[in-house]
Design a protein around this motif. Structure first.
Motif, PDB file in Angstrom:
ATOM      1  N   THR A  42     -66.447  18.680  12.595  1.00 18.76           N
ATOM      2  CA  THR A  42     -67.552  19.057  13.704  1.00 18.76           C
ATOM      3  C   THR A  42     -68.209  17.519  14.098  1.00 18.76           C
ATOM      4  OG1 THR A  42     -69.019  20.194  14.660  1.00 18.76           O
ATOM      5  CG2 THR A  42     -69.551  19.462  12.349  1.00 18.76           C
ATOM      6  N   GLY A  43     -68.360  17.524  15.318  1.00 19.82           N
ATOM      7  CA  GLY A  43     -69.306  16.368  15.743  1.00 19.82           C
ATOM      8  C   GLY A  43     -70.161  17.019  16.798  1.00 19.82           C
ATOM      9  N   PHE A  44     -71.642  16.634  17.030  1.00 19.47           N
ATOM     10  CA  PHE A  44     -72.588  17.098  17.636  1.00 19.47           C
ATOM     11  C   PHE A  44     -73.713  15.815  17.906  1.00 19.47           C
ATOM     12  CE2 PHE A  44     -73.664  18.032  13.377  1.00 19.47           C
ATOM     13  CZ  PHE A  44     -74.899  17.605  13.235  1.00 19.47           C
ATOM     14  N   VAL A  45     -74.572  16.269  18.803  1.00 18.07           N
ATOM     15  CA  VAL A  45     -75.669  15.242  19.301  1.00 18.07           C
ATOM     16  C   VAL A  45     -76.972  15.984  18.123  1.00 18.07           C
ATOM     17  CG1 VAL A  45     -77.412  14.557  20.734  1.00 18.07           C
ATOM     18  CG2 VAL A  45     -74.874  14.888  21.616  1.00 18.07           C
ATOM     19  N   ASN A  46     -77.132  14.915  17.331  1.00 15.43           N
ATOM     20  CA  ASN A  46     -78.345  15.157  16.489  1.00 15.43           C
ATOM     21  C   ASN A  46     -79.655  15.308  17.086  1.00 15.43           C
ATOM     22  OD1 ASN A  46     -80.391  14.638  14.500  1.00 15.43           O
ATOM     23  ND2 ASN A  46     -78.875  15.023  12.900  1.00 15.43           N
ATOM     24  N   SER A  47     -80.046  13.994  18.060  1.00 16.47           N
ATOM     25  CA  SER A  47     -81.182  14.045  18.663  1.00 16.47           C
ATOM     26  C   SER A  47     -81.029  13.137  19.797  1.00 16.47           C
ATOM     27  CB  SER A  47     -82.304  14.102  17.757  1.00 16.47           C
ATOM     28  OG  SER A  47     -82.215  12.916  17.275  1.00 16.47           O
ATOM     29  N   CYS A  48     -81.802  13.235  20.892  1.00 18.80           N
ATOM     30  CA  CYS A  48     -81.941  12.368  21.953  1.00 18.80           C
ATOM     31  C   CYS A  48     -83.545  12.301  22.246  1.00 18.80           C
ATOM     32  CB  CYS A  48     -81.198  12.702  23.182  1.00 18.80           C
ATOM     33  SG  CYS A  48     -79.738  12.589  23.143  1.00 18.80           S
ATOM     34  N   TRP A  49     -83.884  10.904  22.703  1.00 15.27           N
ATOM     35  CA  TRP A  49     -85.487  10.472  22.880  1.00 15.27           C
ATOM     36  C   TRP A  49     -85.450   9.436  23.876  1.00 15.27           C
ATOM     37  CZ3 TRP A  49     -82.377   9.511  18.524  1.00 15.27           C
ATOM     38  CH2 TRP A  49     -82.237   8.199  18.295  1.00 15.27           C
ATOM     39  N   VAL A  50     -86.547   9.190  24.315  1.00 14.51           N
ATOM     40  CA  VAL A  50     -86.829   8.239  25.285  1.00 14.51           C
ATOM     41  C   VAL A  50     -87.459   7.033  24.513  1.00 14.51           C
ATOM     42  CG1 VAL A  50     -88.138   7.501  27.237  1.00 14.51           C
ATOM     43  CG2 VAL A  50     -87.391   9.769  27.371  1.00 14.51           C
TER      44      VAL A  50
END
Length: 131
Positions: free
Chosen positions: A122-130
């Motif tokens: 699997t592959g995914f976005v762990n987190s995003c931030w400014v």
């Protein structure tokens, strides 16, 4: 008149209705102030937040995974995202941080490749931030 009432009257410990109204007014003003402060903190945190939606992934081979996702971020702010690939035991086999420049679009779609050290499931976005 009872002894307690006589003592209260003698030493001025009577409760006036005006004092009770002032006390409840102070409690009301403090409660209103705390409610406004909580609302402001909630709104200010929401305005600067980044949300992501994973739209898919494909495992090319034991050395790379491609992840597709969408980002909803504040307009005019750069965004950084941590992408992760995991194996069947949920161990991390690939990790990458990507940065995107500021955009005038609120929502953007991306597709990124992550190098892996073993076969990922699997592959995914762990987190995003400014940043």
């Amino acid at each position: 008149m009872t002894t307690q009432a006589l003592l209260d009257d003698r030493y001025g410990r009577t409760r006036s209705p005006r004092r009770r109204i002032v006390q409840w007014s102070i409690v009301g003003v403090v409660a209103l102030g705390l409610t406004v402060a909580l609302g402001w903190v909630t709104v200010s945190n929401t305005l600067g937040s980044v949300s992501t939606t994973d739209t898919g992934f494909s495992v090319a081979d034991a050395e790379r995974v491609t992840i597709s996702f969408q980002i909803s971020a504040p307009v005019g702010q750069p965004v950084a995202c941590a992408l992760e690939a995991q194996d069947e035991d949920h161990g991390t086999v690939g990790w990458r941080v990507v940065e995107y420049p500021a955009s005038q679009d609120h929502t953007q779609a991306f597709s990124e490749e992550i190098p892996t050290v073993a076969l990922a499931t699997t592959g995914f976005v762990n987190s995003c931030w400014v940043p």
